[in-house]
Write a protein that holds these residues in place. Structure first.
Motif, PDB file in Angstrom:
ATOM      1  N   TYR A 133      72.765 -93.771  20.487  1.00  0.00           N
ATOM      2  CA  TYR A 133      73.282 -92.402  20.443  1.00  0.00           C
ATOM      3  C   TYR A 133      72.290 -91.407  21.047  1.00  0.00           C
ATOM      4  CZ  TYR A 133      74.907 -87.996  18.340  1.00  0.00           C
ATOM      5  OH  TYR A 133      75.330 -86.705  18.141  1.00  0.00           O
ATOM      6  N   SER A 142      73.188 -89.794  12.772  1.00  0.00           N
ATOM      7  CA  SER A 142      73.738 -90.858  13.605  1.00  0.00           C
ATOM      8  C   SER A 142      73.651 -92.167  12.833  1.00  0.00           C
ATOM      9  CB  SER A 142      72.966 -90.975  14.916  1.00  0.00           C
ATOM     10  OG  SER A 142      71.690 -91.544  14.691  1.00  0.00           O
ATOM     11  N   PRO A 164      80.411 -93.399  12.229  1.00  0.00           N
ATOM     12  CA  PRO A 164      80.553 -93.093  13.658  1.00  0.00           C
ATOM     13  C   PRO A 164      79.202 -93.138  14.342  1.00  0.00           C
ATOM     14  CG  PRO A 164      80.760 -91.099  12.334  1.00  0.00           C
ATOM     15  CD  PRO A 164      80.750 -92.249  11.372  1.00  0.00           C
ATOM     16  N   ASP A 165      79.225 -93.207  15.671  1.00  0.00           N
ATOM     17  CA  ASP A 165      77.992 -93.304  16.446  1.00  0.00           C
ATOM     18  C   ASP A 165      77.029 -92.173  16.123  1.00  0.00           C
ATOM     19  OD1 ASP A 165      76.491 -94.737  18.237  1.00  0.00           O
ATOM     20  OD2 ASP A 165      77.264 -93.691  19.999  1.00  0.00           O
ATOM     21  N   PRO A 177      76.987 -87.421  15.274  1.00  0.00           N
ATOM     22  CA  PRO A 177      77.733 -86.167  15.272  1.00  0.00           C
ATOM     23  C   PRO A 177      78.291 -85.850  16.655  1.00  0.00           C
ATOM     24  CG  PRO A 177      75.589 -85.905  14.199  1.00  0.00           C
ATOM     25  CD  PRO A 177      75.579 -87.237  14.865  1.00  0.00           C
ATOM     26  N   THR A 178      79.473 -85.272  16.684  1.00  0.00           N
ATOM     27  CA  THR A 178      80.051 -84.843  17.953  1.00  0.00           C
ATOM     28  C   THR A 178      79.291 -83.631  18.478  1.00  0.00           C
ATOM     29  OG1 THR A 178      81.599 -83.310  16.925  1.00  0.00           O
ATOM     30  CG2 THR A 178      82.327 -85.607  17.173  1.00  0.00           C
ATOM     31  N   ARG A 179      79.525 -83.295  19.741  1.00  0.00           N
ATOM     32  CA  ARG A 179      78.853 -82.119  20.306  1.00  0.00           C
ATOM     33  C   ARG A 179      79.231 -80.867  19.519  1.00  0.00           C
ATOM     34  NH1 ARG A 179      78.536 -80.197  26.654  1.00  0.00           N
ATOM     35  NH2 ARG A 179      77.337 -78.301  26.258  1.00  0.00           N
ATOM     36  N   GLU A 180      80.490 -80.779  19.094  1.00  0.00           N
ATOM     37  CA  GLU A 180      80.924 -79.616  18.320  1.00  0.00           C
ATOM     38  C   GLU A 180      80.189 -79.552  16.984  1.00  0.00           C
ATOM     39  OE1 GLU A 180      83.560 -80.464  21.490  1.00  0.00           O
ATOM     40  OE2 GLU A 180      82.947 -81.795  19.828  1.00  0.00           O
ATOM     41  N   GLN A 181      80.012 -80.712  16.348  1.00  0.00           N
ATOM     42  CA  GLN A 181      79.284 -80.745  15.079  1.00  0.00           C
ATOM     43  C   GLN A 181      77.817 -80.367  15.272  1.00  0.00           C
ATOM     44  OE1 GLN A 181      80.343 -84.809  14.100  1.00  0.00           O
ATOM     45  NE2 GLN A 181      81.706 -84.143  12.454  1.00  0.00           N
ATOM     46  N   ARG A 182      77.234 -80.841  16.352  1.00  0.00           N
ATOM     47  CA  ARG A 182      75.837 -80.469  16.627  1.00  0.00           C
ATOM     48  C   ARG A 182      75.726 -78.969  16.881  1.00  0.00           C
ATOM     49  NH1 ARG A 182      76.032 -84.891  20.224  1.00  0.00           N
ATOM     50  NH2 ARG A 182      75.719 -83.477  22.014  1.00  0.00           N
ATOM     51  N   ASP A 183      76.628 -78.424  17.676  1.00  0.00           N
ATOM     52  CA  ASP A 183      76.573 -76.997  17.986  1.00  0.00           C
ATOM     53  C   ASP A 183      76.747 -76.135  16.740  1.00  0.00           C
ATOM     54  OD1 ASP A 183      76.203 -77.619  20.639  1.00  0.00           O
ATOM     55  OD2 ASP A 183      78.270 -77.200  21.243  1.00  0.00           O
ATOM     56  N   THR A 201      70.087 -82.690  19.388  1.00  0.00           N
ATOM     57  CA  THR A 201      70.013 -81.971  20.654  1.00  0.00           C
ATOM     58  C   THR A 201      68.562 -81.677  21.001  1.00  0.00           C
ATOM     59  OG1 THR A 201      72.175 -80.971  20.250  1.00  0.00           O
ATOM     60  CG2 THR A 201      70.781 -79.911  21.891  1.00  0.00           C
TER      61      THR A 201
END
Length: 376
Positions: free
Chosen positions: A49, A200, A283-284, A286-292, A321
């Motif tokens: 990830y 992750s 899941p692999d 956090p999604t980009r939206e979750q990170r943001d 990030t």
């Protein structure tokens, strides 16, 4: 017509494969192959990830690099190599003890493959033997104590060991060094990391593999045990938040960077951020939206010999990030020649302002108090 060139080397019965993707879809691979720049980075664990994000940032920086990982991850590595227009290589960390040919043309290795309990030692030793600078993104204390153990060997080989080149070690080291400069003769430092936005799967596996039976802090320069029940509040910018003592690698890195003899490390985890249940089903990451949506924060208190105490707070992008950007930037700077033999820390090598050069990272200071209100 595009042509696919391949080179193979056998390592202990395992196929070490170096693959260029078709040059018609990756013109920059030709530039790298014919570059006059003799420095080259290897990102090991690129199929993971964080490794994928680090590789993307390395490509954006225009670095000369290859990606690598275990043979069972070939499908993902090949796909990523195709996206980035770079070479990929397959080997396990134990292969390098018998044959270091995978590192023959490598200047810097960035290890993104956890648990680092299993990968750090063989890769550090292989890098020392091959004359390759070693970087990683570990958040595990044992990797740093190992680097201390191998310090003399690395110096003798003019090889740098830089664990924690990205991630919380870079964040907290910058914050701690910044605050330490605000008092005369700092003698006590308490620092806490606020983790938000989920883990992750790889981080969760690494954390579960490295659960320490003992909670440590540094007293008069020595690491000793403490009660895990000694919770306390830190203000990360939104009011007091209960944080619990943990054994973080910053007990080693902050001490090396600042020489402060008394250091304690804490963690505040947002409800639901730490995983439970079957880690394999996670899941692999956090999604980009979750990170943001979930920034990271850290808070530090430093007390001087005269009792004056200062507080500072760091605000930055999500930890994953930050780690990806910081690790790629650290690799870029080491490739450029910023290196010293032996065990180094990001702050010791790049300066206390390193974290503030990464993405949207700021440090905010509180006014100094004449006497500490925390009993140390």
């Amino acid at each position: 017509m595009a042509r696919l060139a391949r080179g193979y080397t056998t390592i202990r019965g395992t196929m070490l494969r170096a693959c260029w993707i078709p040059t018609a879809t990756a013109s920059n691979s030709l530039i790298r192959a014919g570059s006059t720049d003799m420095t080259k980075l290897m990102i090991y664990g690129a199929a993971g990830y964080t490794g994928r994000m680090v590789s993307s940032h390395a490509e954006a920086l225009g670095l000369n690099f290859v990606i690598a990982g275990r043979p069972q991850n070939e499908v993902r590595l090949a796909a990523l190599a195709g996206e980035l227009g770079v070479q990929y290589r397959l080997f396990t960390v134990d292969d390098l003890a018998a044959d270091r040919s995978a590192l023959d043309d490598i200047t810097v290795l960035l290890n993104c493959a956890g648990p680092f309990l299993r990968t750090a030692e063989p890769l550090m030793r292989a890098c020392i033997a091959a004359g390759v600078h070693y970087l990683d993104i570990a958040a595990e204390l044992d990797s740093y104590r190992l680097a201390e153990t191998l310090d003399d060997d690395a110096k003798a080989a003019s090889v740098m060991l830089l664990p924690g080149s990205g991630g919380s070690v870079a964040m907290l080291g910058s914050l701690a060094s910044h605050a330490a400069k605000r008092v005369d003769t700092p003698v006590m430092l308490s620092i806490a990391l606020h983790v938000a936005g989920g883990f992750s799967r790889g981080s969760a596996v690494s954390a579960s593999a490295n659960l320490s039976p003992e909670t440590l802090h540094r007293i008069d320069g020595s690491l000793i045990g403490r009660s895990p029940d000694e919770v306390r509040d830190f203000d990360f910018g939104s009011g007091p938040a209960t944080s619990f003592p943990v054994t973080l690698p910053d007990l080693v890195t902050i001490w090396r960077a600042t020489n402060i003899p008394n250091i304690e490390t804490f963690l505040h985890v947002t409800d639901g951020a730490f995983p439970d249940g079957d880690l394999a089903a996670m899941p692999d990451g956090p999604t980009r939206e979750q990170r943001d949506a979930n920034r990271f924060h850290a808070a530090v208190e430093v007390t001087g010999a005269d009792g004056t105490m200062v507080r500072s707070v760091l605000d930055t992008v999500n930890g994953y990030t930050f780690t990806a950007i910081a690790a790629a930037e650290a690799a870029r700077r080491v490739l450029r020649g910023e290196a010293r033999g032996g065990f180094q820390t990001p702050v010791g090598l790049f300066g206390h302002g390193f974290a503030e050069t990464i993405a949207d990272t700021t440090i905010i200071d509180s006014e100094a108090k004449e006497k500490s209100d925390h009993g140390h």
